[in-house]
Design a protein around this motif. Structure first.
Motif, PDB file in Angstrom:
ATOM      1  N   TRP A   1     -45.593  54.887  -3.954  1.00  0.00           N
ATOM      2  CA  TRP A   1     -44.327  55.550  -4.264  1.00  0.00           C
ATOM      3  C   TRP A   1     -43.641  54.864  -5.438  1.00  0.00           C
ATOM      4  O   TRP A   1     -43.120  55.506  -6.342  1.00  0.00           O
ATOM      5  N   GLY A   2     -43.634  53.550  -5.454  1.00  0.00           N
ATOM      6  CA  GLY A   2     -43.026  52.787  -6.537  1.00  0.00           C
ATOM      7  C   GLY A   2     -43.722  53.007  -7.861  1.00  0.00           C
ATOM      8  O   GLY A   2     -43.081  53.141  -8.904  1.00  0.00           O
TER       9      GLY A   2
ATOM     10  N   TYR B   1     -32.309  61.596  -0.983  1.00  0.00           N
ATOM     11  CA  TYR B   1     -33.443  61.455  -0.064  1.00  0.00           C
ATOM     12  C   TYR B   1     -33.383  60.113   0.673  1.00  0.00           C
ATOM     13  O   TYR B   1     -33.449  60.058   1.903  1.00  0.00           O
ATOM     14  N   LEU B   2     -33.247  59.034  -0.099  1.00  0.00           N
ATOM     15  CA  LEU B   2     -33.227  57.702   0.513  1.00  0.00           C
ATOM     16  C   LEU B   2     -31.987  57.503   1.385  1.00  0.00           C
ATOM     17  O   LEU B   2     -32.055  56.876   2.444  1.00  0.00           O
TER      18      LEU B   2
ATOM     19  N   GLU C   1     -37.963  51.754   6.872  1.00  0.00           N
ATOM     20  CA  GLU C   1     -38.662  52.665   5.971  1.00  0.00           C
ATOM     21  C   GLU C   1     -38.021  52.657   4.578  1.00  0.00           C
ATOM     22  O   GLU C   1     -38.715  52.589   3.564  1.00  0.00           O
ATOM     23  N   VAL C   2     -36.697  52.695   4.547  1.00  0.00           N
ATOM     24  CA  VAL C   2     -35.991  52.655   3.259  1.00  0.00           C
ATOM     25  C   VAL C   2     -36.224  51.316   2.582  1.00  0.00           C
ATOM     26  O   VAL C   2     -36.488  51.256   1.378  1.00  0.00           O
TER      27      VAL C   2
ATOM     28  N   VAL D   1     -33.492  61.417  -5.644  1.00  0.00           N
ATOM     29  CA  VAL D   1     -34.011  60.182  -5.040  1.00  0.00           C
ATOM     30  C   VAL D   1     -32.933  59.536  -4.180  1.00  0.00           C
ATOM     31  O   VAL D   1     -33.175  59.138  -3.040  1.00  0.00           O
TER      32      VAL D   1
ATOM     33  N   GLN E   1     -38.758  49.320   2.839  1.00  0.00           N
ATOM     34  CA  GLN E   1     -40.112  49.280   2.291  1.00  0.00           C
ATOM     35  C   GLN E   1     -40.204  50.061   0.987  1.00  0.00           C
ATOM     36  O   GLN E   1     -40.941  49.689   0.082  1.00  0.00           O
ATOM     37  N   MET E   2     -39.448  51.158   0.893  1.00  0.00           N
ATOM     38  CA  MET E   2     -39.504  51.991  -0.307  1.00  0.00           C
ATOM     39  C   MET E   2     -38.795  51.365  -1.502  1.00  0.00           C
ATOM     40  O   MET E   2     -39.241  51.515  -2.631  1.00  0.00           O
ATOM     41  N   VAL E   3     -37.683  50.680  -1.267  1.00  0.00           N
ATOM     42  CA  VAL E   3     -36.867  50.229  -2.399  1.00  0.00           C
ATOM     43  C   VAL E   3     -36.974  48.751  -2.736  1.00  0.00           C
ATOM     44  O   VAL E   3     -36.824  48.379  -3.896  1.00  0.00           O
TER      45      VAL E   3
ATOM     46  N   MET F   1     -47.278  49.527  -3.984  1.00  0.00           N
ATOM     47  CA  MET F   1     -46.852  50.669  -3.222  1.00  0.00           C
ATOM     48  C   MET F   1     -46.963  51.898  -4.126  1.00  0.00           C
ATOM     49  O   MET F   1     -46.474  51.912  -5.243  1.00  0.00           O
TER      50      MET F   1
ATOM     51  N   LEU G   1     -39.214  47.139  -5.734  1.00  0.00           N
ATOM     52  CA  LEU G   1     -39.454  48.099  -6.812  1.00  0.00           C
ATOM     53  C   LEU G   1     -38.896  47.559  -8.119  1.00  0.00           C
ATOM     54  O   LEU G   1     -37.841  46.943  -8.147  1.00  0.00           O
TER      55      LEU G   1
END
Length: 126
Positions: free
Chosen positions: A3-4, A21-22, A33-34, A18, A36-38, A1, A41
């Motif tokens: 972003w990671g 935002y999250l 969505e969150v 950060v 997938q982002m975290v 990913m 990581l």
């Protein structure tokens, strides 16, 4: 990913930004969505950012009613105490009466709220 990788390579990441935002995305209900982002990581060069991500994961898991997972995240970042009401909330919703009972002391400012959590965990409403 992508972003990671950016977070892992960047040395000047503001953890508060950060987190905010999250957390804003999480509060909007955009949980996938969150997640997938975290999730998945691994932040190796910034322990403050790593703690931020763990706290977001705990809040995300709470939003998804994944109490066991949230409790593990709170423990990982050493916020598994009676001062963290979100942790106590997880214990209550996961019906961990004994752990909540250990926090309960009459001299605590939080005694009334912790008592309610304890009753919920015990499922004793009478």
């Amino acid at each position: 990913m992508l972003w990671g990788k950016y977070l892992d390579l960047t040395l000047d990441v503001h953890s508060d930004a950060v987190f905010n935002y999250l957390n804003a995305i999480r509060k909007q209900g955009r949980l996938e969505e969150v997640e997938q982002m975290v999730c998945g990581l691994s932040i190796s060069n910034n322990s403050e950012l790593q703690m931020c991500i763990k706290e977001i994961k705990a809040l995300l898991f709470m939003s998804q009613h994944r109490w066991d997972d949230a409790i593990l995240e709170w423990k990982y970042i050493n916020k598994d105490n009676s001062d963290n009401l979100k942790y106590c909330e997880c214990l209550a919703y996961d019906f961990r009466y004994e752990e909540l009972d250990n926090f309960l002391s009459n001299d605590s400012e939080l005694f009334p709220l912790l008592s309610v959590y304890k009753l919920y965990a015990q499922q004793n409403w009478g």
